[in-house]
Structure formats: C-alpha cells, structure tokens
Design a protein around this motif. Structure first.
Motif, mmCIF file in Angstrom:
data_model
loop_
_atom_site.group_PDB
_atom_site.id
_atom_site.type_symbol
_atom_site.label_atom_id
_atom_site.label_comp_id
_atom_site.label_asym_id
_atom_site.label_seq_id
_atom_site.Cartn_x
_atom_site.Cartn_y
_atom_site.Cartn_z
ATOM 1 N N THR A 88 0.790 -1.234 0.000
ATOM 2 C CA THR A 88 0.000 0.000 0.000
ATOM 3 C C THR A 88 0.823 1.286 0.000
ATOM 4 N N GLN A 111 -3.932 -5.465 -5.718
ATOM 5 C CA GLN A 111 -3.651 -4.801 -4.444
ATOM 6 C C GLN A 111 -4.626 -5.249 -3.363
ATOM 7 N N PHE A 189 -6.014 3.192 -0.992
ATOM 8 C CA PHE A 189 -5.731 1.911 -1.646
ATOM 9 C C PHE A 189 -7.057 1.213 -1.935
#
Length: 313
Positions: A88, A111, A189
């Motif tokens: 992140t 992610q 994120f």
C-alpha cells in the motif's frame, strides 16, 4: 426491432466495461496543501518499518540465544509486516507526488487481494504466536516436544497457505460485479468497503460473503487467542512467586499489545455494517492498521523484549 436493441445494449455494456478498465484513488486529495508534508511523513514511517523489521529479522536469525520458536514466529511476523506495508505505502507515496491516483482494474484487484491475504495471514500468525505462549507457560515441560522445529515450520506454512484460496475467491467475487458510473475510490488503496460502493445492482450476497470471510480470518483466530490467553492468565495467577508472575506476563505483553491494536482497528473496518461507517472514518481507521500499527509493532517488540534488546546491544 429486438436485434438492433440487443446490439445497442451490448455496445453500451462494452463501453461501460471499457470505462471501468481503471479507477482513480482519491487518497488525500481533499487536503492539497498538505500533500508534500504527508509524503514526507509516510516516507519516514515506511523507511522506519522496513529498517526496524529488517533488523529484527537479521537479529533473530543470527543471534544464537534467539533460536527459539517464539523468535522464529517473530521473524516471520516481521517479514509479513514488510510485505503488508509494501503493498500500500509505495503506491500511496507515488500518488501523493503525481496527484493523479490512476490505478488499472487489474492492479486494483491485485492490491486488494494482497492486502486481504497479508492481513488474514497476520491474524493467523498472531494466533500461532498466542498458542506458542500458551504452551510455554501452561506446559513448559513439554514445550520442546510440542513446539519442535518441524511443528513450527508446519504452523507457519499453514498460516501462509490456508488463506490464499479464500482471499483469491473473495477478490474474484468482488471484481466480477458490474461497475458503472463513478470510477472514483475515496481511499488511498483498493479496499473492500470503498470498492463495493462503486458496484451496481444488489451486492447483498457479496457483502454476506465478505462477513463470512472476515469471521473465518479475523474472529476465529481472535477466539483462539482469547482462549489461549484465558488459560495463560489463569495459570499465571497460580504462581506463588510475584517475580515469576511478572516474568510470565512480560513474555506475553508485547504480543498482547499488538493483538489489541491490530484487531481493534481491522475489525472495525471489516465487521462493521457498511452504512454505519463514513468514507473519511474508514480511511482514517485504515491508516492505523496499514501504516501506524506496523510502525509501532517492531518498537513494541524491541522495547518490551529484553532478549532482543540485549542482542541488539
């Protein structure tokens, strides 16, 4: 008449899918005057996390007095912390400099998958570390046999592997949802709650699946830790020596502090119903468990652990 309509609908859906090939992470764009300051703060915190955890990994592998199951697990926990923040923070630092925040559909899914994976692994590894303390304090005579090197490797391997299929399935389920309209994610994120808000249609089934996964990866390890520490505390209270009690508590205090900090923030994000949490609150809480707590963890373990302090000296 039906064929032209279907062709038009298909073209419309294709255009929507094309529009969703990337997202925009807002991050901290709502405070533009502090972008450079935030970049400096997060860069220092990231370097601190990398440095402190790398030192713990190095010391626990080199020092002969630290070749015990407890420090074997701490070694892997430090490696996990490095992986966790690297998913992140570098991306966040790049966005703070460029102020664009563009992230592709695939990069966003990757992610999220890694954040969920490393977060779930942290819960499982903390539970393993609690079990290690339970055996050390409640069954000290059988500690060497119960926590043999083979068992330690098996526990760590199980922690790293067991969450992978669950997290991959969860991520696939989320990103298979139809996305339309806004492509803006009000976060730094790709996390579950803000991405869910961009999905079209009924997401009730998907949200239930998220809660089930959260219970498996967060609450089950937490309950195991509660049981372990319940037995540890009851056993410590039976010690006649005050010094023995203090020593026993000191071996658990660092781990217990980390558990309270991590679970106190992570469970608020993933176990709280979506309407009850604002986007800004969720962003602030995420900062705690993705940046601040990983910064504190190595400090907690080094300052409250005499063996590591002596090894460092």
């Amino acid at each position: 008449m039906l064929l032209p309509f279907m062709e038009y609908k298909l073209r419309t859906e294709k255009s929507n899918i094309t529009a969703m090939m990337e997202f925009i992470l807002l991050g901290f764009s709502d405070i533009p005057d502090f972008q450079r300051i935030l970049f400096g703060i997060f860069l220092v915190l990231y370097l601190t996390i990398l440095t402190c955890n790398s030192v713990i990994v190095l010391v626990t592998r080199i020092d002969p007095t630290l070749q015990t199951p407890m420090y074997f697990f701490l070694n892997h926990f430090s490696i996990l912390e490095i992986c966790y923040v690297t998913v992140t923070i570098p991306r966040m630092l790049t966005d703070l400099l460029s102020q664009k925040g563009r992230i592709s559909f695939i990069a966003c899914a990757t992610q999220m998958c890694l954040v969920l994976l490393f977060g779930g692994l942290e819960c499982l590894l903390l539970a393993v570390m609690a079990y290690d303390r339970y055996v050390a304090i409640c069954n000290p005579l059988h500690y060497g046999l119960t926590m043999s090197p083979q068992v330690c490797v098996q526990l760590v391997t199980a922690s790293w592997v067991s969450g992978v299929p669950v997290v991959i399935g969860q991520t696939w389920q989320v990103f298979s949802l139809p996305f339309c309209g806004s492509t803006t994610i009000n976060h730094f994120f790709c996390d579950l709650p803000p991405v869910f808000k961009l999905a079209c249609g009924d997401t009730f089934v998907n949200e239930i699946a998220v809660y089930v996964v959260a219970v498996v990866l967060i609450m089950v390890p937490f309950l195991l830790m509660v049981v372990s520490y319940g037995k540890i505390i009851s056993n410590i209270l039976k010690f006649r020596s005050t010094r023995g009690r203090a020593k026993a508590f000191s071996t658990c205090s660092s781990h217990l502090t980390v558990v309270v900090l991590f679970y106190g923030t992570a469970s608020t994000t993933y176990l709280q119903p979506k309407p009850n949490q604002s986007e800004e609150t969720g962003k602030l809480i995420s900062l705690f468990y993705t940046v601040l707590i990983p910064t504190l963890n190595p400090i907690i373990y080094t300052l409250r652990n005499k063996d590591i302090t002596v090894a460092l000296r």
